[in-house]
Motif scaffolding. Structure first.
Motif, mmCIF file in Angstrom:
data_model
loop_
_atom_site.group_PDB
_atom_site.id
_atom_site.type_symbol
_atom_site.label_atom_id
_atom_site.label_comp_id
_atom_site.label_asym_id
_atom_site.label_seq_id
_atom_site.Cartn_x
_atom_site.Cartn_y
_atom_site.Cartn_z
ATOM 1 N N HIS A 171 0.828 -1.211 0.000
ATOM 2 C CA HIS A 171 0.000 0.000 0.000
ATOM 3 C C HIS A 171 0.864 1.262 0.000
ATOM 4 O O HIS A 171 0.616 2.202 -0.775
ATOM 5 C CB HIS A 171 -0.916 -0.019 1.226
ATOM 6 N N LEU A 172 1.893 1.273 0.843
ATOM 7 C CA LEU A 172 2.744 2.460 0.947
ATOM 8 C C LEU A 172 3.546 2.693 -0.331
ATOM 9 O O LEU A 172 3.707 3.836 -0.780
ATOM 10 C CB LEU A 172 3.688 2.315 2.145
ATOM 11 N N LEU A 173 4.037 1.603 -0.924
ATOM 12 C CA LEU A 173 4.807 1.748 -2.161
ATOM 13 C C LEU A 173 3.911 2.200 -3.311
ATOM 14 O O LEU A 173 4.317 3.014 -4.151
ATOM 15 C CB LEU A 173 5.486 0.419 -2.504
ATOM 16 N N GLU A 174 2.698 1.700 -3.335
ATOM 17 C CA GLU A 174 1.741 2.124 -4.356
ATOM 18 C C GLU A 174 1.449 3.623 -4.227
ATOM 19 O O GLU A 174 1.325 4.332 -5.234
ATOM 20 C CB GLU A 174 0.449 1.313 -4.215
ATOM 21 N N GLN A 175 1.365 4.096 -2.997
ATOM 22 C CA GLN A 175 1.167 5.529 -2.773
ATOM 23 C C GLN A 175 2.367 6.332 -3.264
ATOM 24 O O GLN A 175 2.212 7.392 -3.886
ATOM 25 C CB GLN A 175 0.934 5.800 -1.289
ATOM 26 N N LYS A 176 3.562 5.829 -3.002
ATOM 27 C CA LYS A 176 4.771 6.528 -3.441
ATOM 28 C C LYS A 176 4.838 6.604 -4.967
ATOM 29 O O LYS A 176 5.273 7.611 -5.538
ATOM 30 C CB LYS A 176 6.018 5.821 -2.901
ATOM 31 N N LEU A 177 4.411 5.524 -5.632
ATOM 32 C CA LEU A 177 4.442 5.495 -7.098
ATOM 33 C C LEU A 177 3.280 6.276 -7.706
ATOM 34 O O LEU A 177 3.286 6.569 -8.903
ATOM 35 C CB LEU A 177 4.416 4.044 -7.590
ATOM 36 N N ASP A 178 2.266 6.544 -6.884
ATOM 37 C CA ASP A 178 1.129 7.383 -7.284
ATOM 38 C C ASP A 178 0.355 6.806 -8.472
ATOM 39 O O ASP A 178 -0.008 7.509 -9.403
ATOM 40 C CB ASP A 178 1.616 8.802 -7.612
ATOM 41 N N ARG A 179 0.125 5.492 -8.429
ATOM 42 C CA ARG A 179 -0.723 4.858 -9.444
ATOM 43 C C ARG A 179 -1.116 3.468 -8.953
ATOM 44 O O ARG A 179 -0.514 2.930 -8.020
ATOM 45 C CB ARG A 179 -0.005 4.754 -10.793
ATOM 46 N N ASP A 180 -2.135 2.910 -9.578
ATOM 47 C CA ASP A 180 -2.584 1.568 -9.215
ATOM 48 C C ASP A 180 -1.594 0.527 -9.733
ATOM 49 O O ASP A 180 -1.119 0.611 -10.870
ATOM 50 C CB ASP A 180 -3.969 1.286 -9.805
ATOM 51 N N ILE A 181 -1.315 -0.452 -8.883
ATOM 52 C CA ILE A 181 -0.378 -1.523 -9.224
ATOM 53 C C ILE A 181 -1.095 -2.867 -9.072
ATOM 54 O O ILE A 181 -1.908 -3.053 -8.161
ATOM 55 C CB ILE A 181 0.860 -1.492 -8.304
ATOM 56 N N LEU A 182 -0.789 -3.799 -9.960
ATOM 57 C CA LEU A 182 -1.362 -5.140 -9.875
ATOM 58 C C LEU A 182 -0.650 -5.929 -8.780
ATOM 59 O O LEU A 182 0.574 -6.024 -8.775
ATOM 60 C CB LEU A 182 -1.207 -5.856 -11.222
ATOM 61 N N TYR A 183 -1.425 -6.490 -7.850
ATOM 62 C CA TYR A 183 -0.857 -7.288 -6.764
ATOM 63 C C TYR A 183 -0.850 -8.764 -7.170
ATOM 64 O O TYR A 183 -1.891 -9.321 -7.531
ATOM 65 C CB TYR A 183 -1.688 -7.143 -5.491
ATOM 66 N N LEU A 184 0.318 -9.389 -7.082
ATOM 67 C CA LEU A 184 0.459 -10.818 -7.366
ATOM 68 C C LEU A 184 1.055 -11.488 -6.127
ATOM 69 O O LEU A 184 2.249 -11.777 -6.071
ATOM 70 C CB LEU A 184 1.356 -11.045 -8.590
#
Length: 357
Positions: A171-184
């Motif tokens: 969650h925190l890394l997704e916030q840093k990247l500022d976009r939705d990421i696919l979780y695997l």
């Protein structure tokens, strides 16, 4: 007559550290100080004057750092030239010996993959295993490799520090990247949670601590057990009724799987125990390894110990409650779990595998 002064020692000018020698020292974990002793002794052994070569701790340290940096630059240059538009990011923290060798530290291997590409980006040291520390270390590593805008998916284990809704690394890394990421999420870890749930449900372990008392006792008494005398599944009528329809198919699956290149020896031992449990002989013959680590965090230990204890239940004293729980666990492992677990990394068959499971 002028007085003769002390003879001046000529300053060494020849370099002795080469890229290959530096790599060998790194691989063998030779310290800079020990390098001095080794190089001096080797030159002396081949009748070469060590004073002709630059051999001191500071120079050796500088040379090794220079070669490491050069290797890193070459590696990064080749990677940049691949010019992929998207990557899958993997990470998994591990406790490893510190560079000093005296303490263990939390290290975080960070890897990206693409079709036919797998690149280790770094192994940063973490001050703690929190989601914040993990996400910050990954972000800094991605930034160093100019990959912040190219990561499209995360692969991670299912620990709370990764999956936490508010403070998890994902969650925190997704916030840093500022976009939705696919979780695997690692599918092996997902299936391990299932086994843990079954293990808890049958109430085989009553301990609230990290150790499983039944397994601890079995490990202690292992040397007293005759491994040539074991009891297979068909001796117990209840187990036989449950497994008779899947026994042959399971034996065939395990036999074929053993022939593959498995990453961990425990996987092969797991398959061999299932074959022995079902009354057949593995390709390498019948043999039993001494029980290993058994605490609650090791999911594979649960399967290995349960199968072994069931096989040697005539020699190892257990209660009726424990025997009943063991039967349920072994039947679940063989009928429902083993094949699904080994097939779970296959992304193509994953949906159907989950439905059938």
């Amino acid at each position: 007559l002028p007085e003769s002064g002390p003879t001046k020692t000529k300053r060494a000018r020849k370099e002795i550290i080469s890229p290959r020698l530096s790599a060998v020292f790194d691989k063998c974990k030779i310290s800079d100080r020990d390098c001095v002793h080794i190089l001096t002794a080797v030159l002396d052994a081949i009748s070469v004057d060590p004073n002709e070569y630059i051999i001191n701790r500071t120079s050796i340290k500088s040379a090794r750092e220079k070669f490491r940096h050069h290797i890193f630059k070459e590696m990064k240059y080749r990677f940049d030239n691949l010019n992929f538009k998207s990557y899958v990011l993997h990470w998994d923290s591990k406790l490893l010996p510190d560079i000093t060798g005296h303490l263990k530290v939390d290290r975080l291997p960070v890897i990206v993959t693409a079709p036919n590409v797998e690149q280790l980006l770094g192994v940063p040291k973490l001050d703690s295993g929190t989601g914040y520390e993990t996400s910050s270390a990954i972000y800094d590593t991605l930034k160093e490799w100019s990959l912040l805008d190219k990561v499209q998916a995360f692969v991670f284990d299912t620990t709370a520090s990764n999956t936490g809704r508010l403070n998890g690394a994902c969650h925190l890394l997704e916030q840093k990247l500022d976009r939705d990421i696919l979780y695997l999420a690692c599918r092996h870890h997902v299936y391990e949670i299932v086994l843990q749930g079954v293990f808890t449900e049958v109430k085989l372990a009553t301990s609230t601590g990290p150790d499983i008392l039944l397994f601890k006792k079995f490990r202690k008494e292992w040397n007293t057990i005759d491994t040539n005398s074991y009891s297979i599944w068909s001796i117990d009528e209840n187990v036989k009724d449950i497994l008779k329809e899947v026994a042959d198919e399971t034996i065939q699956f395990c036999t074929n799987k053993i022939k593959e290149d498995l990453p961990i020896d425990n996987y092969k031992e797991f398959l061999e125990l299932i074959i022995i449990f079902l009354g057949d002989i593995p390709p390498r013959g019948i043999r039993f390894k001494a029980p290993g680590a058994y605490h609650l965090a090791r999911w594979m230990a649960k399967a290995l110990y349960c199968l072994k204890i069931f096989l040697f239940r005539k020699q190892f004293k257990i209660t009726q409650r424990e025997e009943k729980a063991l039967k349920r666990l072994c039947c679940f492992i063989i009928k429902c779990y083993a094949e699904s677990w080994f097939l779970t990394p296959n992304g193509i068959t994953a949906p159907m595998n989950d439905i059938m499971f």
